[in-house]
Design a protein around this motif. Sequence first.
Motif, PDB file in Angstrom:
ATOM      1  N   VAL A   1       1.039  -1.215   0.002  1.00 20.69           N
ATOM      2  CA  VAL A   1       0.070  -0.209   0.099  1.00 20.69           C
ATOM      3  C   VAL A   1       0.911   1.243  -0.024  1.00 20.69           C
ATOM      4  O   VAL A   1       2.110   1.129   0.486  1.00 20.69           O
ATOM      5  N   LEU A   2       0.427   2.403  -0.418  1.00 20.76           N
ATOM      6  CA  LEU A   2       1.084   3.509  -0.378  1.00 20.76           C
ATOM      7  C   LEU A   2       0.775   3.991   1.157  1.00 20.76           C
ATOM      8  O   LEU A   2      -0.333   4.540   1.667  1.00 20.76           O
ATOM      9  N   SER A   3       1.946   4.528   1.878  1.00 17.73           N
ATOM     10  CA  SER A   3       2.330   4.880   3.009  1.00 17.73           C
ATOM     11  C   SER A   3       2.605   6.385   3.039  1.00 17.73           C
ATOM     12  O   SER A   3       3.363   6.795   2.497  1.00 17.73           O
TER      13      SER A   3
ATOM     14  N   GLY B   1       3.116   5.944   8.776  1.00 18.30           N
ATOM     15  CA  GLY B   1       2.581   4.356   8.825  1.00 18.30           C
ATOM     16  C   GLY B   1       0.906   4.600   8.404  1.00 18.30           C
ATOM     17  O   GLY B   1       0.319   3.857   8.298  1.00 18.30           O
ATOM     18  N   ASP B   2       0.563   5.778   8.248  1.00 22.93           N
ATOM     19  CA  ASP B   2      -0.886   6.068   7.800  1.00 22.93           C
ATOM     20  C   ASP B   2      -0.929   5.720   6.464  1.00 22.93           C
ATOM     21  O   ASP B   2      -0.055   5.559   5.685  1.00 22.93           O
ATOM     22  N   ILE B   3      -2.152   4.835   6.074  1.00 23.27           N
ATOM     23  CA  ILE B   3      -2.270   4.394   4.695  1.00 23.27           C
ATOM     24  C   ILE B   3      -3.095   5.660   3.790  1.00 23.27           C
ATOM     25  O   ILE B   3      -4.091   5.687   4.265  1.00 23.27           O
ATOM     26  N   VAL B   4      -2.458   5.591   2.628  1.00 24.71           N
ATOM     27  CA  VAL B   4      -3.207   6.852   1.904  1.00 24.71           C
ATOM     28  C   VAL B   4      -4.393   6.291   1.007  1.00 24.71           C
ATOM     29  O   VAL B   4      -4.112   5.043   0.566  1.00 24.71           O
TER      30      VAL B   4
ATOM     31  N   SER C   1      -6.948   4.565  -3.922  1.00 26.25           N
ATOM     32  CA  SER C   1      -6.291   3.436  -3.596  1.00 26.25           C
ATOM     33  C   SER C   1      -7.157   2.139  -4.334  1.00 26.25           C
ATOM     34  O   SER C   1      -8.223   2.356  -4.438  1.00 26.25           O
ATOM     35  N   PRO C   2      -6.357   1.133  -4.961  1.00 24.45           N
ATOM     36  CA  PRO C   2      -4.918   1.040  -5.069  1.00 24.45           C
ATOM     37  C   PRO C   2      -4.273   1.945  -6.147  1.00 24.45           C
ATOM     38  O   PRO C   2      -4.909   2.247  -6.897  1.00 24.45           O
TER      39      PRO C   2
ATOM     40  N   ASP D   1       1.121  24.725   8.418  1.00 23.07           N
ATOM     41  CA  ASP D   1       2.448  24.585   9.109  1.00 23.07           C
ATOM     42  C   ASP D   1       3.366  24.328   8.221  1.00 23.07           C
ATOM     43  O   ASP D   1       3.750  23.276   7.756  1.00 23.07           O
ATOM     44  N   PRO D   2       4.076  25.362   7.498  1.00 20.19           N
ATOM     45  CA  PRO D   2       5.002  25.177   6.585  1.00 20.19           C
ATOM     46  C   PRO D   2       6.385  24.234   6.890  1.00 20.19           C
ATOM     47  O   PRO D   2       6.892  23.610   6.048  1.00 20.19           O
ATOM     48  N   ASN D   3       6.619  24.127   8.173  1.00 19.15           N
ATOM     49  CA  ASN D   3       7.592  23.525   8.848  1.00 19.15           C
ATOM     50  C   ASN D   3       7.263  21.919   8.686  1.00 19.15           C
ATOM     51  O   ASN D   3       8.279  20.839   8.946  1.00 19.15           O
ATOM     52  N   TYR D   4       6.031  21.354   8.618  1.00 17.47           N
ATOM     53  CA  TYR D   4       5.755  20.096   8.531  1.00 17.47           C
ATOM     54  C   TYR D   4       5.671  19.640   7.081  1.00 17.47           C
ATOM     55  O   TYR D   4       4.940  20.359   6.091  1.00 17.47           O
ATOM     56  N   ALA D   5       6.305  18.471   6.823  1.00 14.75           N
ATOM     57  CA  ALA D   5       6.379  17.878   5.315  1.00 14.75           C
ATOM     58  C   ALA D   5       6.406  16.325   5.431  1.00 14.75           C
ATOM     59  O   ALA D   5       6.736  15.944   6.420  1.00 14.75           O
ATOM     60  N   VAL D   6       5.365  15.929   4.485  1.00 16.70           N
ATOM     61  CA  VAL D   6       5.439  14.517   4.444  1.00 16.70           C
ATOM     62  C   VAL D   6       5.800  14.019   3.115  1.00 16.70           C
ATOM     63  O   VAL D   6       5.842  14.627   2.194  1.00 16.70           O
ATOM     64  N   GLY D   7       6.181  12.584   3.048  1.00 13.69           N
ATOM     65  CA  GLY D   7       6.437  12.070   1.751  1.00 13.69           C
ATOM     66  C   GLY D   7       5.624  10.746   1.543  1.00 13.69           C
ATOM     67  O   GLY D   7       4.823  10.362   2.709  1.00 13.69           O
ATOM     68  N   PHE D   8       6.022   9.945   0.510  1.00  7.05           N
ATOM     69  CA  PHE D   8       5.381   8.715   0.424  1.00  7.05           C
ATOM     70  C   PHE D   8       6.338   7.436   0.309  1.00  7.05           C
ATOM     71  O   PHE D   8       7.482   7.477  -0.018  1.00  7.05           O
ATOM     72  N   CYS D   9       5.970   6.290   0.571  1.00  4.71           N
ATOM     73  CA  CYS D   9       6.673   5.201   0.742  1.00  4.71           C
ATOM     74  C   CYS D   9       5.745   3.801   0.410  1.00  4.71           C
ATOM     75  O   CYS D   9       4.667   3.874   0.826  1.00  4.71           O
ATOM     76  N   ASP D  10       6.373   2.992  -0.018  1.00  3.13           N
ATOM     77  CA  ASP D  10       5.570   1.737  -0.152  1.00  3.13           C
ATOM     78  C   ASP D  10       6.010   0.648   0.898  1.00  3.13           C
ATOM     79  O   ASP D  10       6.960   0.388   1.189  1.00  3.13           O
ATOM     80  N   ARG D  11       4.865   0.190   1.486  1.00  4.39           N
ATOM     81  CA  ARG D  11       4.763  -0.638   2.668  1.00  4.39           C
ATOM     82  C   ARG D  11       3.732  -1.795   2.571  1.00  4.39           C
ATOM     83  O   ARG D  11       2.732  -1.439   1.712  1.00  4.39           O
ATOM     84  N   SER D  12       3.967  -2.724   3.126  1.00  5.85           N
ATOM     85  CA  SER D  12       2.728  -3.712   3.468  1.00  5.85           C
ATOM     86  C   SER D  12       1.815  -3.106   4.290  1.00  5.85           C
ATOM     87  O   SER D  12       2.226  -2.431   5.223  1.00  5.85           O
TER      88      SER D  12
END
Length: 492
Positions: free
Chosen positions: A31-33, A54-57, A70-71, A130-141
């Motif tokens: 899944v995209l996390s 760890g949140d699931i997109v 998703s998926p 909040d411009p100081n807060y940034a997130v990205g994506f990764c593949d996880r089960s």
Amino acid sequence: MTKMDRGGQSAASSSPPPPPDSPSSRGLASVLSIECLKGSSKGDEWTGDMLQTGDIVEELRIGSSVLIRSPFKNGRSGVQKVLHASFKSKDTFILVRVRRGLDEFAELQACIVPNEPAGKKQYMLRSIEDPNYAVGFCDRSEAECLHLQASRSTRIVNALSRIQLQDGYVSYRWDRKMHELLLVPNSSCFLSILFLPKASDQVASRYNDLEDTLARANAWLNASQQSGVPIVFMNIQTESLLTKISGETASSTVNASSLSDLSNLANASLYGFEDYHGVDIGVVRAVRLWFAALGGEFPIEIKLQEGDTKLGFAISRTEEGFIYISTVIDGDENVPSTRSGLSNLYREATSSSRLLVVSRVSNQKVLPWIVSSTGAVRCYDTVSLSQKLSLHRHAKVPILMHIFLWDRSLVPMSRGSSRLRMAHSRPPAMALGPPEAHLSQQPNENQVQPLPFDLSDDDIVINDNPQYRLERDTAGEASFRFHDFALPNNWV
């Protein structure tokens, strides 16, 4: 077909994959996390409103035209291509909807920005709130995501133990603050006098102990208060002054710095040590006495007019080095001292057995500031001050003086409030001292002694008698004292 392990023995065939709809298959599915890249600067960064690792997109909505759920095809790499295309078309607003567990959801409004540390054509999402807060994506089960979500409390505790506060710098408008927020622009209201230890011999190789210096500071404060100077004790501290020493003084003071004599150093005014160049250095312990006016400092502006032949007041100095108004002309409404309200304050001071002490002239402090090792009080000369005031009168330049108040209720007591100029644009002076101590005292020779008004109209009155001359205390290089004139005041 079998698979051989490293020992050469055959291994059992792997079990067949679970059915697509079984819970175990969902746990193994990719899944995209969410991956947190930069922490929030807010105190609520660990609340449920913020996306966390760890949140699931579940859904991405870019601008008003792109919506993918998703998926996600090709997982993270496929989403990065979509982000790249949106960024190139300048459509950077994105709404991310994530899932936690089975039925808990959260959203983030962000903008698409390049993630340069991750490489070319890589993007991350920066929170709009909040411009100081940034997130990205990764593949996880999904199982890994659920495990991360379940271990969130433990990770927060671990992060709390590792976090370190960072320092930083902030620019500050000192010039503006010092000009606008001080009662006297660019000058503090903190008042002090430094007492050097008294030398016990003529070559100043030995000094009296610290207790003697403290006692002299205490005596100076008590004598000032008894003479009518409206000041109150604030604090006292010792200051260390470096000096070179040699000979017998060096050997005695350096030896006295050994550990066996530490108990004696507590009351020593001079102790020494030898630096790495072999030079004997002495440390002289002086005492700084901090004091404040009982009612604060009050500004008086004396405006001059054509035809003013005198200012209408005389100045003198106490034995402790304070300049004060010793007398004023009474009954003449045309002299500057009456027009400015100085006469009213002088009468109030006299009736309260107080001296009307001058603390500043043209915003320059005219208070005693040091006592030399011979006991001489370094202070300002009444002759030069009289000359300066007289030059003001001749040049018709207004005089700005600050005086010590003993009661804050005296501020509006002038007949014409405009006569006493208060800096309304500045904050009121802080009440530095405790409530006024009642000084039970009788008028003495150091207090106000009005003179008859039969003196010369000249700017400064100095008797031709040789005994009324300035003397210097030559016991020290820079310490000196002007002895008071026999006449208790100087008219201006």
